[in-house]
Design an enzyme around this catalytic site. Structure first.
Site, PDB file in Angstrom:
ATOM      1  N   ARG A  81       0.847  -0.921  -0.070  1.00 42.51           N
ATOM      2  CA  ARG A  81       0.035  -0.130   0.041  1.00 42.51           C
ATOM      3  C   ARG A  81       0.944   1.317   0.039  1.00 42.51           C
ATOM      4  O   ARG A  81       2.021   1.053   0.074  1.00 42.51           O
ATOM      5  CB  ARG A  81      -1.080  -0.020   1.231  1.00 42.51           C
ATOM      6  N   GLY A  82       0.304   2.231  -0.274  1.00 36.54           N
ATOM      7  CA  GLY A  82       0.961   3.807  -0.062  1.00 36.54           C
ATOM      8  C   GLY A  82       1.024   4.116  -1.484  1.00 36.54           C
ATOM      9  O   GLY A  82       1.634   3.162  -2.378  1.00 36.54           O
ATOM     10  N   ALA A  83       0.841   5.219  -1.978  1.00 40.36           N
ATOM     11  CA  ALA A  83       0.519   5.746  -3.600  1.00 40.36           C
ATOM     12  C   ALA A  83       2.175   5.214  -4.245  1.00 40.36           C
ATOM     13  O   ALA A  83       2.130   4.760  -5.272  1.00 40.36           O
ATOM     14  CB  ALA A  83       0.134   7.007  -3.683  1.00 40.36           C
ATOM     15  N   GLN A 104      -3.014   2.655   9.613  1.00 45.03           N
ATOM     16  CA  GLN A 104      -1.546   2.706   9.078  1.00 45.03           C
ATOM     17  C   GLN A 104      -1.094   3.663  10.007  1.00 45.03           C
ATOM     18  O   GLN A 104       0.334   3.399  10.122  1.00 45.03           O
ATOM     19  CB  GLN A 104      -1.625   3.547   7.727  1.00 45.03           C
ATOM     20  N   ASP A 144      -1.953  10.877  -2.345  1.00 40.04           N
ATOM     21  CA  ASP A 144      -2.275   9.773  -3.419  1.00 40.04           C
ATOM     22  C   ASP A 144      -2.252  10.356  -4.842  1.00 40.04           C
ATOM     23  O   ASP A 144      -2.228   9.637  -5.806  1.00 40.04           O
ATOM     24  CB  ASP A 144      -3.583   9.004  -2.868  1.00 40.04           C
ATOM     25  N   ASN A 165      -5.615  12.463  -0.241  1.00 42.14           N
ATOM     26  CA  ASN A 165      -5.107  11.448   0.523  1.00 42.14           C
ATOM     27  C   ASN A 165      -6.142  10.917   1.471  1.00 42.14           C
ATOM     28  O   ASN A 165      -7.263  11.014   1.417  1.00 42.14           O
ATOM     29  CB  ASN A 165      -3.912  12.476   1.249  1.00 42.14           C
ATOM     30  N   LYS A 166      -5.236  10.061   2.475  1.00 40.70           N
ATOM     31  CA  LYS A 166      -6.077   9.080   3.229  1.00 40.70           C
ATOM     32  C   LYS A 166      -7.132   9.816   4.032  1.00 40.70           C
ATOM     33  O   LYS A 166      -7.176  11.178   4.365  1.00 40.70           O
ATOM     34  CB  LYS A 166      -5.080   8.548   4.274  1.00 40.70           C
ATOM     35  N   ARG A 213      -6.664  -0.712  -7.457  1.00 39.94           N
ATOM     36  CA  ARG A 213      -6.931   0.622  -6.533  1.00 39.94           C
ATOM     37  C   ARG A 213      -6.897   1.954  -7.562  1.00 39.94           C
ATOM     38  O   ARG A 213      -5.946   2.275  -8.187  1.00 39.94           O
ATOM     39  CB  ARG A 213      -6.056   0.658  -5.546  1.00 39.94           C
TER      40      ARG A 213
HETATM   41  O1  MRU Z   1      -5.118   3.578   1.476  1.00 44.12           O
HETATM   42  P1  MRU Z   1      -3.483   3.296   1.838  1.00 44.12           P
HETATM   43  O2  MRU Z   1      -2.807   2.956   2.772  1.00 44.12           O
HETATM   44  O3  MRU Z   1      -2.592   2.870   0.317  1.00 44.12           O
HETATM   45  O4  MRU Z   1      -3.081   5.061   1.600  1.00 44.12           O
HETATM   46  C1  MRU Z   1      -1.965   5.596   1.784  1.00 44.12           C
HETATM   47  C2  MRU Z   1      -1.897   7.000   2.100  1.00 44.12           C
HETATM   48  O5  MRU Z   1      -3.232   7.769   1.736  1.00 44.12           O
HETATM   49  C3  MRU Z   1      -0.807   7.851   2.210  1.00 44.12           C
HETATM   50  O6  MRU Z   1      -0.810   8.948   2.828  1.00 44.12           O
HETATM   51  C4  MRU Z   1      -0.392   8.230   0.888  1.00 44.12           C
HETATM   52  O7  MRU Z   1      -0.284   7.170  -0.123  1.00 44.12           O
HETATM   53  C5  MRU Z   1       0.933   8.714   0.877  1.00 44.12           C
HETATM   54  S1  MRU Z   1       2.395   7.681   0.905  1.00 44.12           S
HETATM   55  C6  MRU Z   1       3.629   8.331   0.611  1.00 44.12           C
END
Ligand code: MRU
Length: 347
Positions: A45-47, A193, A234, A244-245, A88
């Protein structure tokens, strides 16, 4: 530095992020299908990491392909590309990485050259992500002062990238420069997270971190416990809208109300210069993620839950955006396009 993803002996090797912080389990994927499953299940996970993983997903397809012609291998890659971009929908990096590879595959005339290109490009995407994060750290560190307490949401650390992290990379860089920085991490419901991953990364490096539940953000900021906010992203539109999240928007509102700078750290691969915020696809995940906590039901049977994974923070709430090319200040529309153009002419 924590290396989060690599290709080893024909497999993509990473950390299963759903198991942290209790155990650190290595995840080995031998096919693009396995990479897609791991992404859907949030093991990866994480963009930015999703972008790197997508590159490696295509590399696995190229590596395993028995096709004798370029046309056939390109067809296989196209099927994998579709599968990857459907895992995703919200983050920009995943599609960006797939497009970066796929737009060049048809120019090859030899199967082995094509295979070598896809494998090499996946490695380059990984290496460039680490370099970008180091550079984001360097620029972002100028925004933090000795003694700051910085609030971050979700996990924008090494685990969300190929290494070093974006928002946490900025904090790491400031600390490496000798600044004393404390971190407040939000737990980040529903998948935690912040509690599981950000707290894990920071405590592993002895960086002082205090955990708060998401509903303590307003209180903590109003009480003056937070000097700055820094989050990852993201997807960022040229207008400066930051996806973002879920919960990031609420953090930005509290920060704006109490005049606390709200910074975003992300590489240019997270920017979407073509799309517009009105058409962003916000991922809606299973309601069980909200109704259950670590496998235990926390709400009565029959109740339904919402589970949007992301929200949008408007540009007027964003003090600045830190990229590998420098710090972007408002007006974002003009300045982001200028930065993208200068980065295209430099590469
Ligand atoms: O759903 P996730 O855990 O993939 O979401 C991640 C986030 O929203 C992070 O803040 C974002 O990807 C930035 S990561 C450098």
């Amino acid at each position: 530095m924590l290396k989060t993803i690599e290709m080893k002996k024909g497999a993509v090797v990473t950390i299963d992020q759903t198991k942290l912080p209790s155990v650190r389990v290595e995840l080995r994927m031998r096919t693009c299908q396995e990479v897609c499953r791991a992404i859907r299940e949030m093991k990866i996970r994480g963009a930015p990491l999703l972008g790197v993983a997508a590159g490696y997903g295509l590399a696995l397809t190229a590596r395993r392909s028995r096709s004798k012609t370029v046309g056939r291998m390109v067809n296989e890659l196209e099927r994998s590309a579709i599968m990857l971009v459907n895992t995703r929908p919200t983050g920009a990096n995943l599609k960006w990485a797939v497009q970066r590879i796929m737009e060049k595959v048809s120019s090859y005339r030899d199967v082995e050259d094509l295979r070598a290109f896809v494998l090499g490009e996946a490695d380059r995407i990984r290496d460039e992500d680490i370099h970008s994060n180091l550079s984001i750290g360097k620029y972002g560190a100028t925004l933090l002062d000795d003694g700051d307490t910085v609030l971050t949401h979700c996990n924008a650390g090494a685990l969300a990238t190929a290494g070093y992290g974006t928002a946490l990379g900025v904090i790491r860089a400031a600390i490496q420069e000798g600044k004393r920085i404390k971190v407040i991490a939000t737990e980040t419901r529903p998948l935690l997270q912040g509690a599981r991953l950000t707290a894990y990364e920071l405590t592993s490096e002895h960086i002082p971190v205090t955990l708060i539940t998401d509903n303590m953000v307003g209180y903590s900021i109003k009480q003056g416990c937070v000097n700055k906010v820094i989050v990852g992203a993201d997807r960022i539109f040229s207008t400066g809208h930051v996806v973002n999240k879920i919960g990031t928007y609420t953090v930005s509102l509290a920060a704006k109300e109490h005049r606390v700078p709200f910074y975003v750290a992300a590489p240019l691969s997270t920017f979407d210069f073509m799309g517009s915020v009105e058409s962003v696809a916000i991922e809606n995940r299973r309601e069980e993620e909200v109704l259950f906590l670590e496998g235990r039901r926390i709400a009565p049977r029959g109740v339904h839950a919402l589970n949007p994974a992301f929200d949008v923070t408007p540009p007027e709430n964003v003090t600045a955006i830190v990229t590998e090319r420098g710090v972007l200040w408002p007006p974002y529309e003009t300045n982001s396009r200028r930065m993208a153009e200068s980065s295209n002419s430099a590469s």
